[in-house]
Design an enzyme around this catalytic site. Structure first.
Site, PDB file in Angstrom:
ATOM      1  N   SER A 147       0.857  -1.184   0.000  1.00 14.89           N
ATOM      2  CA  SER A 147       0.000   0.000   0.000  1.00 14.89           C
ATOM      3  C   SER A 147       0.892   1.233   0.000  1.00 14.89           C
ATOM      4  CB  SER A 147      -0.875   0.000   1.264  1.00 14.89           C
ATOM      5  OG  SER A 147      -1.483   1.259   1.481  1.00 14.89           O
ATOM      6  N   TYR A 169      -2.371   0.035  10.657  1.00 19.18           N
ATOM      7  CA  TYR A 169      -2.432  -0.378   9.251  1.00 19.18           C
ATOM      8  C   TYR A 169      -1.112  -0.073   8.548  1.00 19.18           C
ATOM      9  CZ  TYR A 169      -3.989  -0.856   4.421  1.00 19.18           C
ATOM     10  OH  TYR A 169      -4.099  -1.242   3.104  1.00 19.18           O
ATOM     11  N   LYS A 179       1.674  -2.750   6.711  1.00  9.61           N
ATOM     12  CA  LYS A 179       2.133  -2.690   5.323  1.00  9.61           C
ATOM     13  C   LYS A 179       3.639  -2.418   5.244  1.00  9.61           C
ATOM     14  CE  LYS A 179      -1.691  -3.781   3.392  1.00  9.61           C
ATOM     15  NZ  LYS A 179      -1.814  -5.077   2.682  1.00  9.61           N
TER      16      LYS A 179
END
Length: 279
Positions: free
Chosen positions: A153, A166, A170
């Protein structure tokens, strides 16, 4: 030849030597779109997701492929699934670790332990389990120039306030794939793939105002899952080891498309806020 290995070769012949793509998180978003694009391009797709209903629906529609309800956070499930897949189809040509989750934006002290665990379990451990159990067969099959693609991402290369769990997950994928690229033999490729901004239900965690507005955003030119797959699946298939192995790879035209997507997101968000203000 060992019985299991012989069975793999027999099944491969029965499948007319079609290339095999294994995709996690295949029930929706880019996982579903990628599955359909690989099928269109002549691949046998082996997909999994937690949704039993969606996997049953896809299995009925595409009987020559395989769609199974698997929880990638359960190591035993992943191990059993991988053995079944390898015995029947042989080692995959492409393994795409796509399953991922996010949670609503919040400072780290306000994120629940449940959400912290879920993000780490799906986004990191789920990827590790899948690679761990498919890797031996992929390494053993020297006849295939196989690829392991883990979906990263933009959040895996920058820091974003109120999205630290999050982002951390990633960033972990970026480091994991950089390291695995140093472990795989010369006939394999391993990369973290930045898909860019795609409007899926995950966008609700970033902009709750876009809930129910996905189709509207796509009509205005935002990149949805199908548009993503039409470009990025051929890109993934065409990548050469010498050009990409161990490198942080972006989808084609990343900056331009990411900027355009966010312009549309902000436009729709403002429209929603204006409508709410009138009530």
């Amino acid at each position: 030849v060992a019985p299991k290995l012989a069975l793999s070769f027999i099944m491969a012949e029965q499948k007319e030597n079609k290339p095999v793509a294994v995709i996690t998180g295949a029930s929706k978003g880019i996982g579903l779109a990628a599955s359909l694009k690989f099928i269109e391009l002549g691949y046998t797709v082996i997909g999994c997701a937690r949704s039993k209903d969606k996997m049953t629906e896809l299995q009925t529609k595409y009987p020559s492929c395989s769609f199974s309800p698997i929880d990638v956070t359960n190591a035993k499930e992943v191990e059993s699934w991988s053995k079944t897949v390898i015995d029947k189809y042989g080692s995959p040509d492409i393994l795409i670790n796509n399953a991922g989750v996010a949670c609503d934006k919040a400072p780290i002290e306000d994120v629940s332990i449940k959400n912290l665990d879920l993000i780490i379990d799906v986004n990191i451990k789920g990827v590790m389990y899948t690679i761990k159990y498919f890797m031996p067969a992929m390494k053993a099959n020297k006849d295939k120039q196989s690829k392991i693609i883990s979906i990263s991402s933009p959040s895996g290369r920058i820091g974003i306030a109120n999205m630290s769990p999050y982002c951390a997950s990633k960033w972990a994928i970026e480091g994991l794939m950089l390291s695995i690229a140093k472990e795989v033999p010369e006939y394999m490729t391993a990369i973290a793939y930045n898909p860019g901004g795609i409007i899926t239900e995950m966008i609700y965690c970033l902009m709750p105002e876009l809930n129910g507005k996905i189709d509207e955003c796509i009509k205005l030119g935002a990149i949805g899952p199908k548009q993503w797959a039409d470009v990025c699946v051929p890109h993934i298939i065409g990548m050469k080891r010498d050009d990409v192995n161990g490198k942080p790879i972006d989808r084609p035209n990343l900056k331009e498309l990411l900027s355009n997507n966010w312009k549309i997101y902000r436009q729709i968000k403002q429209q929603v806020l204006d409508e709410q203000a009138k009530k």
